[in-house]
Write an enzyme that holds these catalytic residues in place. Structure first.
Site, PDB file in Angstrom:
ATOM      1  N   ARG A   6       2.489   1.927 -13.009  1.00  0.00           N
ATOM      2  CA  ARG A   6       3.293   0.838 -13.557  1.00  0.00           C
ATOM      3  C   ARG A   6       2.467   0.024 -14.541  1.00  0.00           C
ATOM      4  NH1 ARG A   6       3.841  -2.803 -10.457  1.00  0.00           N
ATOM      5  NH2 ARG A   6       2.836  -2.004  -8.599  1.00  0.00           N
ATOM      6  N   LYS A  18       2.418   0.599   3.235  1.00  0.00           N
ATOM      7  CA  LYS A  18       3.802   0.598   3.720  1.00  0.00           C
ATOM      8  C   LYS A  18       4.236   1.988   4.204  1.00  0.00           C
ATOM      9  CE  LYS A  18       5.502  -1.172  -0.016  1.00  0.00           C
ATOM     10  NZ  LYS A  18       4.189  -1.302  -0.647  1.00  0.00           N
ATOM     11  N   CYS A  37      -0.854  -0.497  -0.301  1.00  0.00           N
ATOM     12  CA  CYS A  37      -1.509  -1.242   0.783  1.00  0.00           C
ATOM     13  C   CYS A  37      -0.966  -0.861   2.160  1.00  0.00           C
ATOM     14  CB  CYS A  37      -1.396  -2.742   0.555  1.00  0.00           C
ATOM     15  SG  CYS A  37      -2.394  -3.301  -0.835  1.00  0.00           S
ATOM     16  N   TYR A  84       6.746   7.453 -15.985  1.00  0.00           N
ATOM     17  CA  TYR A  84       6.107   7.408 -14.665  1.00  0.00           C
ATOM     18  C   TYR A  84       6.747   6.436 -13.689  1.00  0.00           C
ATOM     19  CZ  TYR A  84       2.423   8.546 -11.414  1.00  0.00           C
ATOM     20  OH  TYR A  84       1.747   9.035 -10.325  1.00  0.00           O
ATOM     21  N   LYS A  86      12.035  -0.046  -8.662  1.00  0.00           N
ATOM     22  CA  LYS A  86      11.558  -1.429  -8.821  1.00  0.00           C
ATOM     23  C   LYS A  86      12.460  -2.240  -9.764  1.00  0.00           C
ATOM     24  CE  LYS A  86       7.946  -0.226  -6.442  1.00  0.00           C
ATOM     25  NZ  LYS A  86       7.639  -0.668  -5.097  1.00  0.00           N
ATOM     26  N   ASN A 138      -3.488   7.259  -8.337  1.00  0.00           N
ATOM     27  CA  ASN A 138      -2.075   6.902  -8.152  1.00  0.00           C
ATOM     28  C   ASN A 138      -1.195   8.155  -8.197  1.00  0.00           C
ATOM     29  OD1 ASN A 138       0.065   5.017  -7.743  1.00  0.00           O
ATOM     30  ND2 ASN A 138       0.579   5.099  -9.929  1.00  0.00           N
ATOM     31  N   ASP A 170       9.586   1.408   1.317  1.00  0.00           N
ATOM     32  CA  ASP A 170       9.177   0.621   0.143  1.00  0.00           C
ATOM     33  C   ASP A 170      10.066  -0.585  -0.149  1.00  0.00           C
ATOM     34  OD1 ASP A 170       7.163   0.574  -2.017  1.00  0.00           O
ATOM     35  OD2 ASP A 170       8.854   0.858  -3.375  1.00  0.00           O
ATOM     36  N   HIS A 205      10.118  -6.076  -1.156  1.00  0.00           N
ATOM     37  CA  HIS A 205       9.197  -4.937  -1.241  1.00  0.00           C
ATOM     38  C   HIS A 205       8.661  -4.647   0.160  1.00  0.00           C
ATOM     39  CE1 HIS A 205       5.354  -3.167  -3.354  1.00  0.00           C
ATOM     40  NE2 HIS A 205       6.228  -2.228  -3.082  1.00  0.00           N
ATOM     41  N   SER A 246       1.618  -2.951  -3.419  1.00  0.00           N
ATOM     42  CA  SER A 246       1.566  -1.535  -3.766  1.00  0.00           C
ATOM     43  C   SER A 246       0.258  -0.910  -3.278  1.00  0.00           C
ATOM     44  CB  SER A 246       1.678  -1.377  -5.281  1.00  0.00           C
ATOM     45  OG  SER A 246       2.877  -1.955  -5.722  1.00  0.00           O
ATOM     46  N   ARG A 258       1.198  10.992  -6.748  1.00  0.00           N
ATOM     47  CA  ARG A 258       2.285  10.707  -5.802  1.00  0.00           C
ATOM     48  C   ARG A 258       3.071  11.965  -5.449  1.00  0.00           C
ATOM     49  NH1 ARG A 258       3.594   4.927  -4.620  1.00  0.00           N
ATOM     50  NH2 ARG A 258       2.000   3.778  -5.760  1.00  0.00           N
TER      51      ARG A 258
HETATM   52  P1  GTP Z   1       3.354   1.840  -2.693  1.00  0.00           P
HETATM   53  O1  GTP Z   1       4.109   3.133  -2.619  1.00  0.00           O
HETATM   54  O2  GTP Z   1       2.499   1.747  -3.918  1.00  0.00           O
HETATM   55  O3  GTP Z   1       4.216   0.644  -2.549  1.00  0.00           O
HETATM   56  O4  GTP Z   1       2.235   1.883  -1.517  1.00  0.00           O
HETATM   57  P2  GTP Z   1       2.281   1.713   0.080  1.00  0.00           P
HETATM   58  O5  GTP Z   1       2.251   0.265   0.422  1.00  0.00           O
HETATM   59  O6  GTP Z   1       3.385   2.512   0.657  1.00  0.00           O
HETATM   60  O7  GTP Z   1       0.864   2.303   0.540  1.00  0.00           O
HETATM   61  P3  GTP Z   1       0.506   3.659   1.335  1.00  0.00           P
HETATM   62  O8  GTP Z   1       1.032   3.654   2.737  1.00  0.00           O
HETATM   63  O9  GTP Z   1       0.871   4.809   0.486  1.00  0.00           O
HETATM   64  O10 GTP Z   1      -1.072   3.527   1.431  1.00  0.00           O
HETATM   65  C1  GTP Z   1      -1.888   3.407   0.289  1.00  0.00           C
HETATM   66  C2  GTP Z   1      -3.312   3.813   0.605  1.00  0.00           C
HETATM   67  O11 GTP Z   1      -3.808   3.008   1.675  1.00  0.00           O
HETATM   68  C3  GTP Z   1      -3.419   5.255   1.052  1.00  0.00           C
HETATM   69  O12 GTP Z   1      -4.557   5.838   0.466  1.00  0.00           O
HETATM   70  C4  GTP Z   1      -3.569   5.160   2.545  1.00  0.00           C
HETATM   71  O13 GTP Z   1      -4.291   6.237   3.086  1.00  0.00           O
HETATM   72  C5  GTP Z   1      -4.293   3.820   2.726  1.00  0.00           C
HETATM   73  N1  GTP Z   1      -3.944   3.179   4.033  1.00  0.00           N
HETATM   74  C6  GTP Z   1      -2.693   3.032   4.552  1.00  0.00           C
HETATM   75  N2  GTP Z   1      -2.744   2.461   5.792  1.00  0.00           N
HETATM   76  C7  GTP Z   1      -4.046   2.228   6.044  1.00  0.00           C
HETATM   77  C8  GTP Z   1      -4.751   1.658   7.164  1.00  0.00           C
HETATM   78  O14 GTP Z   1      -4.179   1.260   8.176  1.00  0.00           O
HETATM   79  N3  GTP Z   1      -6.121   1.574   7.046  1.00  0.00           N
HETATM   80  C9  GTP Z   1      -6.779   2.023   5.938  1.00  0.00           C
HETATM   81  N4  GTP Z   1      -8.113   1.914   5.903  1.00  0.00           N
HETATM   82  N5  GTP Z   1      -6.158   2.581   4.862  1.00  0.00           N
HETATM   83  C10 GTP Z   1      -4.810   2.679   4.926  1.00  0.00           C
HETATM   84  C1  SPV Z   2       4.575   0.507  -6.163  1.00  0.00           C
HETATM   85  O1  SPV Z   2       3.780   0.424  -7.088  1.00  0.00           O
HETATM   86  O2  SPV Z   2       4.782  -0.445  -5.354  1.00  0.00           O
HETATM   87  C2  SPV Z   2       5.293   1.772  -5.934  1.00  0.00           C
HETATM   88  C3  SPV Z   2       5.122   2.847  -6.931  1.00  0.00           C
HETATM   89  O3  SPV Z   2       6.030   1.881  -4.968  1.00  0.00           O
HETATM   90  S1  SPV Z   2       6.148   2.667  -8.326  1.00  0.00           S
HETATM   91  O4  SPV Z   2       7.442   3.273  -8.018  1.00  0.00           O
HETATM   92  O5  SPV Z   2       5.517   3.343  -9.451  1.00  0.00           O
HETATM   93  O6  SPV Z   2       6.352   1.256  -8.617  1.00  0.00           O
HETATM   94 MN    MN Z   3       5.937  -0.021  -3.656  1.00  0.00          MN
END
Ligand code: GTP
Ligand code: SPV
Ligand code: MN
Length: 585
Positions: free
Chosen positions: A82, A269, A267, A214, A223, A381, A294, A243, A265, A383
Site C-alpha cells: 500500500r 490478525k 501485526c 497491488y 481497504k 509483504n 482483517d 480493521h 497491518s 501474500r
Molecule cells: P495484514 O494482513 O497486513 O492486516 O496483517 P495481519 O495483522 O493479519 O498480520 P499476520 O497475522 O499476517 O502477521 C504478520 C506477521 O507477524 C507474520 O510474519 C507473522 O508470522 C507474525 N506474527 C503473527 N502473530 C505473531 C505472534 O504472536 N508473535 C510473533 N512473534 N509474531 C507473530
Molecule cells: C493491510 O495492509 O492491512 C492489509 C494488506 O491487509 S492490503 O490489502 O494490501 O491493505
Molecule cells: Mn489489514
C-alpha cells in the site's frame, strides 16, 4: 467527458440498472477499452481468466502435484505494498478528512486522476465486477462495483469478495429502491509510482485508483470500500467499520464468545484468527473458529450488543513467517486454489518464503536465482489470496446474515517495550482512549521505513475515511442507555528482551491470553489495577515456552515509564484537538 461511440463488442446493456450501465458507459468513454466484460463470478469465467494470465505471463503455474490450482504472480518491483502517501480522502471540507488523511479537493482530485484514466484502457479489457461485502442476504452487507483493467484484480476479487450474478442481482434490487452502490474505478495504468493515486470520495461513495495493481491499492472492496468509505457510511448510519479480525472461542462447556481484535497491518490478525490452541487446551475441548482475519463491521443490535460480520470472503494474508508451527491452519488453507504474490520458488516450483521451512529457494520473488546478497527470497509483504472457506477453522457463522455478537474487543500493536502482554480497560470510555492511543512499529505492509514506532489509533491510521476526532467521538457514542457493550482489552505479542528476541512465544500460546480475556468477560478472573489498566494477577497467565523472568517482564508494567508515554500520547491527541471529544482531551 466526450461522447464517443460504443466500442463494437460492448453489450447494449449489462445490467437492469440504468445508473450502472450509464456509469460503465461513462468510464468506457473516458478509458477507451477494446472490450467490456461483465463478470458473472462463475468457475468457467475464473478458469478463462487464469488461462489468459498463464498465456501472457501474468501468472506462473506452481507445482500442481503439491499445490493444485495454485499460481504465482510477480508484481512490478515498484508496486509491492500500500502507498499511504499517495492515498487521499477527498471531501468538500478539508477538515472532514482530518489531519489523519491526505486531502485533496474533490474537483481537483477528479481532474487529476481522470487525466490519467483518459484512454488508459486502449488495447485492454474493461472488467465490470459487481461484489457484495458481507453475506449476500445480510442487511449488514453493502455492495459495490469495481471497474478494472486487471484480470489479476478480477481473480483476486473473486476470492476475496462475493462477486458476480448474486451480487449484481442485489445491486439491481437495491438500486430500484434508490439505494446506491459504491463505485470503484481502477486501472493499473503504467505502474509508474509517479502516476499513482488512490482517491476516495466518501460523499459520492466512490473510489478512483490508478497506477498500482497491488493489494489494498487495487482490490477496491477491501481497504478502500470496506474501511475508508464504509467508516464514513458507518458514522452516518450508527455502526463501526473496523480493521479487525473476528474469532469465536468455544469453551469445553460449549459456550462460544466472539472476539474482535484490531492490530495494525502485519501485526498478527490472520494468525490470531486461525489460532490452534495448545494441546492441553484442545484436550479439554477448547476450539477457535475463524470468522474473519482483517475487517469487521459491527452494528448495535436490538439486544444492545454489537453484532459483527466479516465483509470479506477470503484472505489476503502475509506469507513470510507462515509455517506449520506458527500457523498450520493457514498452511492447510493455501495448499490448493490459491494465488501467491511475490513469494519465492523452490527448485521443484513450490511457493516458498522466509520462515516456511529450512529449504533453500531457487528463485527469489523477482524471478532471479536466489542470492542472499539481494535480500530476502520472498518479498516481506508477499501474500496469498485464498477463499476463506478453505480454512480448516472456518466458521459457518461467517455466513450468518445477523452476524455474531461480540463479547470482547482487543486492541494491540507491535511494541518492543513498555506495553504489557495484556491488560483490560476500566470501562468503555477508557477502552476508547486505549484504542485511540495505540502505538505500533511500522511494517512492510505499506511502503516506507519499517520498525518505526508511530501512533495508529484502533489500527485505523491508514484506513479511517474521516477526521479522527469525529471517529473517537463516534466510538464513545456507543456507550448509551441499554447498550451491552463488549469489554475492551489491549495485547502486545511483540515485547523484546535486551537480546532483541521476542519475550513471549506468541502464536498458539496466545490462546492463554484469549482464555484470560474470556475469563474476565465471564467474571472468572480477578485483576489488579495499574497506570495502564487492569493486569492479570501473578500466575494467571503462564506458558511452558516462556521462562519465569521473561514472563514477569512481559506481563508486568513499568510504572516509571508511564508518564513519558502519557506525555507522548497527549502530544499525538493534540493533532486532533479541534474535534477531540472532551473525554479524550
Ligand atoms: P495484514 O494482513 O497486513 O492486516 O496483517 P495481519 O495483522 O493479519 O498480520 P499476520 O497475522 O499476517 O502477521 C504478520 C506477521 O507477524 C507474520 O510474519 C507473522 O508470522 C507474525 N506474527 C503473527 N502473530 C505473531 C505472534 O504472536 N508473535 C510473533 N512473534 N509474531 C507473530
Ligand atoms: C493491510 O495492509 O492491512 C492489509 C494488506 O491487509 S492490503 O490489502 O494490501 O491493505
Ligand atoms: Mn489489514
Amino acid at each position: 467527458m466526450n461522447a464517443v461511440p460504443r466500442p463494437q463488442a460492448m453489450p447494449a446493456s449489462g445490467s437492469r440498472l440504468a445508473a450502472l450501465n450509464d456509469w460503465v458507459d461513462e468510464v468506457a468513454a473516458l478509458t477507451r477499452p477494446d472490450r467490456i466484460h461483465w463478470c458473472d463470478g462463475s468457475d468457467g469465467e475464473y478458469a478463462a481468466l487464469v488461462a489468459g494470465m498463464l498465456a501472457d505471463g501474468t501468472l506462473i503455474e506452481l507445482n500442481q502435484d503439491t499445490h493444485p490450482g495454485c499460481y504465482l504472480h510477480r508484481s512490478d518491483p515498484d508496486d509491492v505494498a500500500r502507498v499511504e502517501h499517495l492515498t487521499f480522502v477527498c471531501t468538500r471540507e478539508r477538515d472532514d478528512a482530518g489531519p489523519n488523511n491526505h486531502w485533496m479537493a474533490p474537483d481537483e482530485a477528479h481532474a487529476k486522476v481522470d487525466a490519467l484514466f483518459e484512454g488508459c484502457m486502449r488495447g485492454r479489457t474493461l472488467y465490470v465486477v459487481p461484489y457484495c461485502m458481507g453475506p449476500i442476504d445480510s442487511p449488514l452487507a453493502r455492495c459495490g462495483v469495481e471497474i478494472t483493467d486487471s484480470p489479476y484484480v478480477v481473480a483476486n476479487m473473486r476470492l476475496m469478495t462475493r462477486t458476480g450474478a448474486a451480487a449484481l442481482a442485489r445491486i439491481e434490487r437495491e438500486g430500484a429502491q434508490g439505494k446506491p452502490f459504491v463505485r470503484g474505478l481502477h486501472s493499473t495504468g503504467e505502474l509508474d509510482p509517479d502516476r499513482r493515486f488512490i482517491m476516495h470520495f466518501p460523499e459520492e461513495l466512490s473510489i478512483k485508483s490508478y497506477g498500482s495493481g497491488y493489494g489494498g491499492n487495487a482490490l477496491l472492496g477491501k481497504k478502500c470500500h470496506a474501511l475508508r468509505i464504509a467508516s464514513w457510511q458507518a458514522r452516518r448510519e450508527g455502526w463501526l467499520a473496523e480493521h479487525m479480525l473476528i474469532l469465536g472461542l468455544e469453551s469445553p462447556e460449549g459456550k462460544t464468545h466472539y472476539v474482535a481484535a484490531a492490530f495494525p497491518s502485519a501485526c498478527g490478525k490472520t494468525n490470531l484468527a486461525m489460532l490452534i490452541p495448545p494441546e492441553e487446551y484442545r484436550r479439554k475441548g477448547w476450539k477457535v473458529h475463524t470468522i474473519g482475519d482483517d475487517i469487521c463491521w459491527m452494528h448495535p443490535g436490538e439486544d444492545g450488543r454489537l453484532w459483527a460480520i466479516n465483509p470479506e470472503a477470503g484472505y489476503f494474508g502475509v506469507a513470510p513467517g507462515t509455517s506449520a508451527t506458527t500457523n498450520p491452519n493457514a498452511l492447510a488453507t493455501i495448499r490448493r486454489d490459491t494465488i501467491f504474490t511475490n513469494v519465492a520458488l523452490t527448485a521443484d516450483n513450490q511457493p516458498w518464503w522466509e520462515g516456511l521451512d529450512d529449504r533453500v529457494p531457487a528463485l527469489d520473488w523477482q524471478g532471479r536465482p536466489y542470492d542472499p546478497a539481494n535480500g530476502p527470497a520472498a518479498h516481506p509483504n508477499s501474500r496469498f489470496t485464498v477463499s476463506a472457506k478453505q480454512c480448516p477453522s472456518y466458521s459457518p457463522r461467517a455466513e450468518d446474515a445477523r452476524g455474531v455478537p461480540i463479547s470482547a474487543i482487543v486492541f494491540g500493536g507491535r511494541r518492543a517495550t513498555l506495553m504489557p502482554l495484556v491488560f483490560e480497560a476500566r470501562d468503555w470510555a477508557h477502552g476508547v482512549r486505549v484504542g485511540a492511543s495505540m502505538g505500533s512499529e511500522t511494517t512492510a505492509a505499506a511502503t516506507g521505513q519499517t520498525g518505526v514506532m508511530r501512533r495508529d489509533p484502533m489500527a485505523m491510521k491508514p484506513f479511517c475515511g474521516y477526521h479522527f476526532g469525529d471517529y473517537f467521538a463516534h466510538w464513545l457514542s456507543f456507550d448509551r442507555p441499554g447498550a451491552k457493550l463488549p469489554r475492551i482489552f489491549h495485547v502486545n505479542w511483540f515485547r523484546k528482551g535486551s537480546d532483541g528476541r521476542f519475550l513471549w512465544p506468541g502464536f498458539g500460546e496466545n490462546m492463554r491470553v484469549l482464555e484470560w480475556i474470556v475469563g474476565r468477560v465471564e467474571g472468572r478472573h480477578a485483576a489488579r489495577d495499574s497506570g495502564v489498566g487492569l493486569l492479570p494477577l501473578e500466575g494467571a497467565i503462564v506458558s511452558p515456552d516462556c521462562a519465569a523472568d521473561a514472563l514477569a517482564a512481559v506481563t508486568g508494567f513499568d510504572e516509571t515509564r508511564w508518564p513519558a508515554e502519557q506525555a507522548e500520547i497527549a502530544g499525538h491527541m493534540e493533532a486532533y484537538r479541534e474535534r477531540l471529544p472532551a473525554q479524550l482531551g
